[in-house]
Write a protein that holds these residues in place. Sequence first.
Motif, mmCIF file in Angstrom:
data_model
loop_
_atom_site.group_PDB
_atom_site.id
_atom_site.type_symbol
_atom_site.label_atom_id
_atom_site.label_comp_id
_atom_site.label_asym_id
_atom_site.label_seq_id
_atom_site.Cartn_x
_atom_site.Cartn_y
_atom_site.Cartn_z
ATOM 1 N N SER A 226 -0.322 25.675 46.210
ATOM 2 C CA SER A 226 -0.089 24.027 46.367
ATOM 3 C C SER A 226 -1.319 23.491 45.879
ATOM 4 O O SER A 226 -1.960 23.111 46.910
ATOM 5 N N TRP A 228 -2.932 20.652 42.845
ATOM 6 C CA TRP A 228 -2.686 19.803 42.069
ATOM 7 C C TRP A 228 -4.102 19.430 41.267
ATOM 8 O O TRP A 228 -5.181 19.462 41.861
ATOM 9 N N ASP A 301 -1.330 16.826 48.374
ATOM 10 C CA ASP A 301 -0.236 16.415 47.287
ATOM 11 C C ASP A 301 -0.408 15.030 47.138
ATOM 12 O O ASP A 301 -0.186 14.126 47.789
ATOM 13 N N SER A 303 1.511 13.143 45.330
ATOM 14 C CA SER A 303 2.895 12.303 44.901
ATOM 15 C C SER A 303 3.070 11.096 45.633
ATOM 16 O O SER A 303 2.408 10.778 46.911
ATOM 17 N N ARG A 308 7.184 12.207 41.841
ATOM 18 C CA ARG A 308 6.669 13.779 42.105
ATOM 19 C C ARG A 308 5.604 14.138 41.291
ATOM 20 O O ARG A 308 5.920 14.452 39.998
#
Length: 343
Positions: A226, A228, A301, A303, A308
């Motif tokens: 997980s 990004w 995250d 998003s 997304r």
Amino acid sequence: MNIQIALARVSLANQVKVVVPCSYDTFQSESSLPSKGHFRPDLNKTMTELLTFLTKHHSPFFATISPFIISHRNKNISLDFSLFKETKHSRNDGHRTYKNSFDLGYDTLVTALSTAGFPEMDVVVAKIGWPTDGAANATPSAAETFMKGLMDHLHSKSGTPLRPRNPPIETYIFSLLDEDQRSIVNGNFERHWGVFTFDGQAKYNVDLGQGSKNLVNAQYVEYLSSKWCVVNNNKDLSNATASALDACSTADCTALSSGGSCFNISWPANISYAFNNYYQLHDQGADSCDFGGLGLITTVDPSVGNCRFPVELRTSHSESLYGVCLLQWMILLTINTILHDFL
């Protein structure tokens, strides 16, 4: 022709039908009315040869019907008309009335076949669907409405004004999954036809007639960590846009286009989206989040709303691309078999 000869040599010519799928732009009507339908003039000779071949071997004509593209390119076609909704904007063609874009496109093809001298040719809808991103009206909610309308229409077996008792003999939904490397010459929506996202999650609910009103998500999906890649706000971002454009030349940034699910995210979040897609495409390699020092790897995250920021699927080194493609193909065959039995 060569395939047909090969099948005949092994006594399969009567069991296997050889077909040639044709694009939605193979046939047309300048007036947008089915009664004026015809094949493109530059294809007349080829289409006559193909149709003669198909007739000789009792094979159907495979064609794409694309209500979305018709609506996207023709502002005179209302969205409700394309989505099978009740609308006051029906289209009259002589004494025939058309209440949806599917019937309009299908009968344009029927007229083209008749004009070419093949009025009784059976038709298979080789591809039909509705994209969910990359353009205005390419949304999951619109796709759900369209798919439900299409299923109801096909299940009714009511046919079309020109063929009220002879609906398409088969219909194939396009497509199973999104394709992030698909050509976008016709539009950014071309990478978002999937009923499922790239990781097998249903985008919307539709009853395919198999006892369940909901599509089933893929289970036990394995993702990479997980993590990004986002833009580092502590750096000079004056050249960030150029870096993002460079990333998008390889990665899929179609969701950032006008009408897309990430179109409304503000700068520099859109830069982060481009960086992250490039980073995930390269299996989260640390070097792929460099961008001249502008990139930053995060475990938070990023998003935003419907936009997304994806995390790539995990693939082991022992699993070949062939294995992945074979699995996807087996799933596709299963879906097509289900639809064939249903329709």
